[in-house]
Design an enzyme around this catalytic site. Structure first.
Site, PDB file in Angstrom:
ATOM      1  N   GLU A 271       0.829  -1.212   0.000  1.00 11.89           N
ATOM      2  CA  GLU A 271       0.000   0.000   0.000  1.00 11.89           C
ATOM      3  C   GLU A 271       0.861   1.259   0.000  1.00 11.89           C
ATOM      4  O   GLU A 271       0.796   2.075   0.918  1.00 11.89           O
ATOM      5  CB  GLU A 271      -0.884   0.024   1.258  1.00 11.89           C
ATOM      6  N   PRO A 272       1.708   1.428  -1.010  1.00  8.55           N
ATOM      7  CA  PRO A 272       2.556   2.617  -1.001  1.00  8.55           C
ATOM      8  C   PRO A 272       1.759   3.885  -1.279  1.00  8.55           C
ATOM      9  O   PRO A 272       0.813   3.871  -2.071  1.00  8.55           O
ATOM     10  CB  PRO A 272       3.524   2.342  -2.161  1.00  8.55           C
ATOM     11  N   TYR A 314       5.015  18.124  11.574  1.00  9.88           N
ATOM     12  CA  TYR A 314       6.026  17.087  11.843  1.00  9.88           C
ATOM     13  C   TYR A 314       7.445  17.635  11.816  1.00  9.88           C
ATOM     14  O   TYR A 314       8.399  16.853  11.769  1.00  9.88           O
ATOM     15  CB  TYR A 314       5.960  15.976  10.782  1.00  9.88           C
ATOM     16  N   CYS A 342      -1.689  33.603  10.399  1.00 10.65           N
ATOM     17  CA  CYS A 342      -1.362  34.275  11.666  1.00 10.65           C
ATOM     18  C   CYS A 342      -0.960  33.286  12.763  1.00 10.65           C
ATOM     19  O   CYS A 342      -1.702  33.083  13.737  1.00 10.65           O
ATOM     20  CB  CYS A 342      -2.547  35.089  12.123  1.00 10.65           C
ATOM     21  N   GLU A 343       0.146  32.615  12.562  1.00 12.00           N
ATOM     22  CA  GLU A 343       0.709  31.739  13.591  1.00 12.00           C
ATOM     23  C   GLU A 343       2.217  31.717  13.403  1.00 12.00           C
ATOM     24  O   GLU A 343       2.687  31.686  12.250  1.00 12.00           O
ATOM     25  CB  GLU A 343       0.216  30.292  13.422  1.00 12.00           C
TER      26      GLU A 343
HETATM   27  N1  LLP Z   1      -1.433   1.972   4.555  1.00 14.80           N
HETATM   28  C1  LLP Z   1      -1.950   2.424   5.699  1.00 14.80           C
HETATM   29  C2  LLP Z   1      -2.856   1.583   6.460  1.00 14.80           C
HETATM   30  C3  LLP Z   1      -1.620   3.719   6.157  1.00 14.80           C
HETATM   31  O1  LLP Z   1      -2.125   4.163   7.304  1.00 14.80           O
HETATM   32  C4  LLP Z   1      -0.742   4.521   5.387  1.00 14.80           C
HETATM   33  C5  LLP Z   1      -0.370   5.875   5.830  1.00 14.80           C
HETATM   34  C6  LLP Z   1      -0.245   4.005   4.175  1.00 14.80           C
HETATM   35  C7  LLP Z   1      -0.599   2.712   3.796  1.00 14.80           C
HETATM   36  C8  LLP Z   1       0.687   4.774   3.278  1.00 14.80           C
HETATM   37  O2  LLP Z   1       1.908   5.027   3.869  1.00 14.80           O
HETATM   38  P1  LLP Z   1       3.082   5.718   2.997  1.00 14.80           P
HETATM   39  O3  LLP Z   1       3.504   4.743   1.906  1.00 14.80           O
HETATM   40  O4  LLP Z   1       2.534   6.958   2.393  1.00 14.80           O
HETATM   41  O5  LLP Z   1       4.138   5.983   3.983  1.00 14.80           O
HETATM   42  N2  LLP Z   1       0.595  12.726   7.074  1.00 14.80           N
HETATM   43  C9  LLP Z   1       1.858  12.076   7.378  1.00 14.80           C
HETATM   44  C10 LLP Z   1       1.855  10.608   7.015  1.00 14.80           C
HETATM   45  C11 LLP Z   1       0.695   9.811   7.570  1.00 14.80           C
HETATM   46  C12 LLP Z   1       0.690   8.361   7.150  1.00 14.80           C
HETATM   47  C13 LLP Z   1      -0.629   7.739   7.384  1.00 14.80           C
HETATM   48  N3  LLP Z   1      -0.749   6.380   6.937  1.00 14.80           N
HETATM   49  C14 LLP Z   1       2.976  12.851   6.686  1.00 14.80           C
HETATM   50  O6  LLP Z   1       2.718  13.869   6.053  1.00 14.80           O
HETATM   51  O7  LLP Z   1       4.153  12.477   6.820  1.00 14.80           O
END
Ligand code: LLP
Length: 413
Positions: A271-272, A314, A342-343
């Site tokens: 699930e990328p 983050y 405004c922060e």
């Molecule tokens: N599968 C599931 C169940 C997830 O919760 C996520 C991401 C992914 C796949 C995809 O992960 P990725 O390949 O994108 O790392 N907003 C944060 C990242 C939150 C990730 C949430 N879950 C940021 O901006 O770094």
């Protein structure tokens, strides 16, 4: 896909200063070719085994981007009824949609079942009961995997670690086998797999392998009890290069390591999200004003924390580059690149050594395709920004800039 030609920054064959002039700023700009290449890298890495690459559409749920991925054979990892809706509209085959999330509502479960998605990644015993009951009412069987928390703690920002003991995600490791035995007794549940997702922006393979080995133990135990697990859903999480010098493992490296943990007859789901769209999208902003204060320079741009919240939330790093190449002898100064909100937390980059670009020049906040537009908001009543897709020499507006009327569209009093 991002390169300087004769002093101008291009994405594919389009000059970014032209995009800024035509569509205004702040604007997200995506490269179609980069998205396709990133997906192809996963596809190639998967050739030895059967399975699905499900784009985690929480990363970027823009219809045009989803459509590109649906058209080249991707599945989708979704996290809400709204995401399932967007994916169906974009043309994803429902038999390639998986659905995870700790708080699925009755309406969302019903919606997913009626649309015949491939499987639910179930995160609690009570959710299992709910899915079984709703499926019974609809006189169908629901395909499920349990999302199991493997209790590993990858090296990334604490807010985006999900596979660690004590987080809200998944069935606890101790209860995993019991969950499968419970599900086996449910009339409207069909067990198809197991799921784990340990976190995001992970740059080391070791944590994935440790998690996979722990999951394999559960699979063996469950199968000893006569329950077949066909699919191993390994989640997403592979990081991308945000900063010079960061070493990023390839999808091939990750996938082959995981394959080696499990038996040959298993099918796999990955699930990328970030590693598909992160480096394919960038935020284009204009320098509105400059000023010196407290011993440093401030570039005040039209991109605020409402457009890109990652640096604020983050402390994330996004490299910032002027879209016109600056002469090497132009003075460089320590600068904060901030927005109009405004922060004090409203910044896209702090303490950067940047050339003094002129007022009205454009800056590119790079690698913002993942969790950029998707996490944008109207905070400070700033209308949602525009999104543009580049395909070779062509530029297409894929989401128009919202206007003031849009801000009050759903207000009823
Ligand atoms: N599968 C599931 C169940 C997830 O919760 C996520 C991401 C992914 C796949 C995809 O992960 P990725 O390949 O994108 O790392 N907003 C944060 C990242 C939150 C990730 C949430 N879950 C940021 O901006 O770094």
């Amino acid at each position: 896909m991002l390169e300087f030609r004769k002093g101008d920054l291009y994405i594919e064959n389009v000059k970014l200063s032209d995009v800024a002039k035509e569509y205004g700023t702040s604007t997200y700009v995506y490269s179609k070719q980069q998205i396709v290449n990133n997906f192809e890298n996963y596809k190639k890495a998967m050739t030895l085994r059967d399975g699905l690459i499900c784009f985690a559409c929480k990363t970027n749920s823009s219809g045009a981007i989803l459509k590109i991925l649906a058209d080249i054979g991707a599945g989708a990892d979704t996290t809400s009824g709204g995401e399932i809706y967007r994916c169906l509209k974009a043309g994803f085959n429902p038999s390639k949609i998986v659905y995870a999330g700790v708080g699925k509502t009755v309406e969302e479960i019903e919606y997913a079942l009626k649309n015949k998605i491939f499987m639910f990644n179930v995160e609690s015993f009570e959710e299992l009961d709910a899915i079984d009951k709703i499926a019974a009412n609809l006189k169908i069987k629901a395909n499920i995997a349990f999302r199991v928390n493997p209790y590993v703690n990858p090296d990334t920002h604490s807010y985006i670690v999900t596979g660690k003991k004590g987080t809200k995600f998944g069935i606890s490791y101790e209860d995993a086998v019991k969950a499968y035995l419970t599900a086996k007794r449910k009339k409207n549940i069909n067990i198809v797999g197991i799921h784990f997702h340990i976190g995001s922006q992970i740059l080391e393979i070791e944590s994935f392998v440790v998690a996979a080995k722990k999951i394999k133990k559960i699979v063996d135990e469950v199968e000893k009890n006569g329950i077949r697990i066909s699919y191993i859903d390994c989640g997403g999480g592979l990081g991308i290069k945000y900063e010079k010098g960061e070493k990023v493992p390839s999808p091939k490296c990750l996938i082959s390591e995981i394959f080696s943990v499990f038996d040959k007859d298993k099918k796999f789901i990955f699930e990328p999200g970030r590693s598909i769209i992160g480096n394919a999208g960038h935020l284009l902003a204009k320098v509105l004003y400059r000023k010196m204060s407290g011993g440093k320079n401030f570039f005040i741009t039209d991109a605020g924390m409402n457009d890109l919240i990652r640096p604020t939330l983050y402390n994330a790093y996004h490299e910032i580059i002027p879209v016109k190449k600056i002469n090497a002898n132009v003075k460089k100064v320590r600068s904060d690149v901030v927005g109009p909100v405004c922060e004090s937390g409203d910044f896209v980059g702090r303490n950067r050594i940047l050339p003094i670009v002129k007022q009205g020049e454009y800056l590119l906040i790079t690698c913002a395709g993942a969790y950029g537009a998707a996490m944008s908001s109207e905070y400070n009543s700033r209308p949602l920004l525009a999104e543009v897709l580049i395909d070779d020499k062509q530029t297409k507006l894929i989401r128009k800039r919202a206007n003031y009327k849009d801000l009050i569209l759903n207000e009823v009093l």
